[in-house]
Design a protein around this motif. Sequence first.
Motif, PDB file in Angstrom:
ATOM      1  N   LEU A  15       0.822  -1.202   0.000  1.00 42.93           N
ATOM      2  CA  LEU A  15       0.000   0.000   0.000  1.00 42.93           C
ATOM      3  C   LEU A  15       0.862   1.260   0.000  1.00 42.93           C
ATOM      4  O   LEU A  15       0.591   2.212  -0.742  1.00 42.93           O
ATOM      5  N   CYS A  16       1.915   1.268   0.815  1.00 43.52           N
ATOM      6  CA  CYS A  16       2.784   2.445   0.881  1.00 43.52           C
ATOM      7  C   CYS A  16       3.466   2.709  -0.457  1.00 43.52           C
ATOM      8  O   CYS A  16       3.531   3.856  -0.920  1.00 43.52           O
ATOM      9  N   ILE A  17       3.970   1.657  -1.088  1.00 48.02           N
ATOM     10  CA  ILE A  17       4.625   1.822  -2.387  1.00 48.02           C
ATOM     11  C   ILE A  17       3.626   2.290  -3.440  1.00 48.02           C
ATOM     12  O   ILE A  17       3.934   3.151  -4.276  1.00 48.02           O
ATOM     13  N   ALA A  18       2.419   1.740  -3.407  1.00 47.19           N
ATOM     14  CA  ALA A  18       1.385   2.155  -4.365  1.00 47.19           C
ATOM     15  C   ALA A  18       1.043   3.631  -4.180  1.00 47.19           C
ATOM     16  O   ALA A  18       0.877   4.369  -5.169  1.00 47.19           O
ATOM     17  N   LEU A  19       0.960   4.097  -2.938  1.00 46.93           N
ATOM     18  CA  LEU A  19       0.665   5.510  -2.688  1.00 46.93           C
ATOM     19  C   LEU A  19       1.795   6.405  -3.188  1.00 46.93           C
ATOM     20  O   LEU A  19       1.546   7.475  -3.761  1.00 46.93           O
ATOM     21  N   LEU A  20       3.036   5.963  -2.982  1.00 42.63           N
ATOM     22  CA  LEU A  20       4.172   6.755  -3.449  1.00 42.63           C
ATOM     23  C   LEU A  20       4.206   6.841  -4.971  1.00 42.63           C
ATOM     24  O   LEU A  20       4.450   7.908  -5.544  1.00 42.63           O
ATOM     25  N   ILE A  21       3.976   5.712  -5.633  1.00 44.90           N
ATOM     26  CA  ILE A  21       3.998   5.707  -7.093  1.00 44.90           C
ATOM     27  C   ILE A  21       2.844   6.525  -7.660  1.00 44.90           C
ATOM     28  O   ILE A  21       3.006   7.271  -8.633  1.00 44.90           O
ATOM     29  N   GLU A  22       1.676   6.422  -7.046  1.00 48.47           N
ATOM     30  CA  GLU A  22       0.507   7.144  -7.527  1.00 48.47           C
ATOM     31  C   GLU A  22       0.668   8.655  -7.349  1.00 48.47           C
ATOM     32  O   GLU A  22       0.166   9.442  -8.156  1.00 48.47           O
ATOM     33  N   SER A  23       1.398   9.057  -6.318  1.00 48.37           N
ATOM     34  CA  SER A  23       1.559  10.488  -6.047  1.00 48.37           C
ATOM     35  C   SER A  23       2.627  11.142  -6.910  1.00 48.37           C
ATOM     36  O   SER A  23       2.692  12.363  -6.983  1.00 48.37           O
ATOM     37  N   GLU A  24       3.472  10.337  -7.545  1.00 42.94           N
ATOM     38  CA  GLU A  24       4.555  10.878  -8.366  1.00 42.94           C
ATOM     39  C   GLU A  24       4.431  10.347  -9.785  1.00 42.94           C
ATOM     40  O   GLU A  24       4.763   9.195 -10.064  1.00 42.94           O
ATOM     41  N   PRO A  25       3.935  11.169 -10.737  1.00 40.38           N
ATOM     42  CA  PRO A  25       3.720  10.670 -12.100  1.00 40.38           C
ATOM     43  C   PRO A  25       5.009  10.362 -12.859  1.00 40.38           C
ATOM     44  O   PRO A  25       5.022   9.518 -13.743  1.00 40.38           O
ATOM     45  N   ARG A  26       6.116  11.033 -12.498  1.00 35.92           N
ATOM     46  CA  ARG A  26       7.365  10.801 -13.221  1.00 35.92           C
ATOM     47  C   ARG A  26       7.951   9.427 -12.877  1.00 35.92           C
ATOM     48  O   ARG A  26       8.110   9.084 -11.717  1.00 35.92           O
ATOM     49  N   GLY A  27       8.247   8.661 -13.889  1.00 34.89           N
ATOM     50  CA  GLY A  27       8.835   7.351 -13.681  1.00 34.89           C
ATOM     51  C   GLY A  27       7.875   6.321 -13.128  1.00 34.89           C
ATOM     52  O   GLY A  27       8.306   5.299 -12.593  1.00 34.89           O
ATOM     53  N   ARG A  28       6.566   6.577 -13.249  1.00 37.10           N
ATOM     54  CA  ARG A  28       5.574   5.674 -12.665  1.00 37.10           C
ATOM     55  C   ARG A  28       5.655   4.278 -13.271  1.00 37.10           C
ATOM     56  O   ARG A  28       5.663   3.279 -12.551  1.00 37.10           O
ATOM     57  N   ASP A  29       5.731   4.184 -14.588  1.00 35.10           N
ATOM     58  CA  ASP A  29       5.788   2.878 -15.249  1.00 35.10           C
ATOM     59  C   ASP A  29       7.073   2.127 -14.886  1.00 35.10           C
ATOM     60  O   ASP A  29       7.063   0.901 -14.714  1.00 35.10           O
ATOM     61  N   PHE A  30       8.181   2.873 -14.755  1.00 37.11           N
ATOM     62  CA  PHE A  30       9.454   2.243 -14.404  1.00 37.11           C
ATOM     63  C   PHE A  30       9.379   1.588 -13.030  1.00 37.11           C
ATOM     64  O   PHE A  30       9.772   0.437 -12.846  1.00 37.11           O
ATOM     65  N   PHE A  31       8.875   2.323 -12.047  1.00 35.72           N
ATOM     66  CA  PHE A  31       8.816   1.792 -10.696  1.00 35.72           C
ATOM     67  C   PHE A  31       7.789   0.662 -10.575  1.00 35.72           C
ATOM     68  O   PHE A  31       7.983  -0.271  -9.792  1.00 35.72           O
ATOM     69  N   ARG A  32       6.706   0.748 -11.320  1.00 35.71           N
ATOM     70  CA  ARG A  32       5.754  -0.361 -11.349  1.00 35.71           C
ATOM     71  C   ARG A  32       6.442  -1.635 -11.809  1.00 35.71           C
ATOM     72  O   ARG A  32       6.260  -2.709 -11.221  1.00 35.71           O
ATOM     73  N   THR A  33       7.224  -1.523 -12.866  1.00 39.34           N
ATOM     74  CA  THR A  33       7.920  -2.692 -13.408  1.00 39.34           C
ATOM     75  C   THR A  33       8.951  -3.225 -12.423  1.00 39.34           C
ATOM     76  O   THR A  33       9.050  -4.437 -12.204  1.00 39.34           O
ATOM     77  N   VAL A  34       9.720  -2.328 -11.814  1.00 41.86           N
ATOM     78  CA  VAL A  34      10.771  -2.744 -10.888  1.00 41.86           C
ATOM     79  C   VAL A  34      10.188  -3.493  -9.701  1.00 41.86           C
ATOM     80  O   VAL A  34      10.680  -4.567  -9.315  1.00 41.86           O
ATOM     81  N   TYR A  35       9.136  -2.955  -9.112  1.00 39.04           N
ATOM     82  CA  TYR A  35       8.561  -3.594  -7.929  1.00 39.04           C
ATOM     83  C   TYR A  35       7.780  -4.862  -8.268  1.00 39.04           C
ATOM     84  O   TYR A  35       7.567  -5.706  -7.393  1.00 39.04           O
ATOM     85  N   PHE A  36       7.355  -4.994  -9.518  1.00 40.83           N
ATOM     86  CA  PHE A  36       6.613  -6.199  -9.903  1.00 40.83           C
ATOM     87  C   PHE A  36       7.535  -7.328 -10.354  1.00 40.83           C
ATOM     88  O   PHE A  36       7.083  -8.466 -10.468  1.00 40.83           O
ATOM     89  N   LEU A  37       8.811  -7.048 -10.584  1.00 36.18           N
ATOM     90  CA  LEU A  37       9.743  -8.074 -11.056  1.00 36.18           C
ATOM     91  C   LEU A  37       9.803  -9.305 -10.151  1.00 36.18           C
ATOM     92  O   LEU A  37       9.871 -10.435 -10.660  1.00 36.18           O
ATOM     93  N   PRO A  38       9.819  -9.168  -8.812  1.00 37.31           N
ATOM     94  CA  PRO A  38       9.848 -10.376  -7.980  1.00 37.31           C
ATOM     95  C   PRO A  38       8.675 -11.316  -8.220  1.00 37.31           C
ATOM     96  O   PRO A  38       8.812 -12.529  -8.057  1.00 37.31           O
ATOM     97  N   VAL A  39       7.525 -10.757  -8.594  1.00 37.57           N
ATOM     98  CA  VAL A  39       6.355 -11.601  -8.858  1.00 37.57           C
ATOM     99  C   VAL A  39       6.572 -12.422 -10.116  1.00 37.57           C
ATOM    100  O   VAL A  39       6.188 -13.601 -10.184  1.00 37.57           O
ATOM    101  N   ALA A  40       7.193 -11.802 -11.122  1.00 39.80           N
ATOM    102  CA  ALA A  40       7.394 -12.477 -12.400  1.00 39.80           C
ATOM    103  C   ALA A  40       8.614 -13.389 -12.416  1.00 39.80           C
ATOM    104  O   ALA A  40       8.718 -14.267 -13.273  1.00 39.80           O
TER     105      ALA A  40
END
Length: 304
Positions: free
Chosen positions: A99-124
């Motif tokens: 939840l905390c990471i999602a709030l941080l990413i949602e509040s900062e539009p710059r680099g949003r897709d990059f950070f989504r990918t980075v944090y989702f890598l462990p799942v994949a």
Amino acid sequence: MADVTLPLSAVETAGRREAQMAWLLASPAILLMLLFIVLPTIAVIVLGFTDFELGYGSFRFVGLENYAELISDRTFRRSLWNTTVYTAIVTPVSIVLGLCIALLIESEPRGRDFFRTVYFLPVASLLVAMATVWQYLFHPSIGPLNTFLALFGIPGPNWLGASSTVVYGLSIIGIWQSVGFNMVLFLAGLTAIPRELYSAAEVDGVKSSLDRFRLVTWPMLGPTTLFVTTISVINSVKVFETVKTLTEGGPNKASEMLLFTIYQEGFVFLRVGYASAMTVVFLAILVVLMVLQYRFLDRQVHYT
């Protein structure tokens, strides 16, 4: 008097054809569910009342003997306790961090897709492939984690080799696995919140970010949080890959988990009947957890 058969109306005919087409389209999924979910579940329940062992042609029904043995089985009780501790650590921490990471990413539009990918890598990523990395990170002498602790004068433990710390080491890996998935779910929930609610809250005098989260974001995330909690509990309870790959249930059964114990009984010791009884208990625990979750959490959920 001759029977008079009234023709079906066009609406009734269309409705019947639509229902037939719906059943036709759904039949492959229903068939697959029967073959791979319903029938295996029934088979497991039946085998739990037998002494069936792989390699033997015959078996007999033993009633509740397998379940009576579970009560006195120290390995089963230890695996149940270890799974409880693991779930109690991984579930809340991964939800809060996600939840905390999602709030941080949602509040900062710059680099949003990059950070989504980075944090989702462990799942994949494949955990088996990452086992070597985690063994290095947790190495008692050359591992980066203990090296970092040594900078502060803290003696690093043998994370995966000591009975007192192995569950905590596995929990760290479990959190690493789960945070990215929870983050994506929370991001979806945050995106679905109407922006007008924040504008209305600002008009009503809600200025600080904490108040906006408490009065708008958190209540509107109720359905998402309930779903994330359910998925996180299920994933935590059915932990297997990390135990099998990194510890094999050791040392001294300190990292025995329910699924690993079931695997050992069914595929190593070939006691399929006893393993089936364990599986029934495992499924019952999951059902009870889900019922309790929905009983207590669903009351606090605001559906839109």
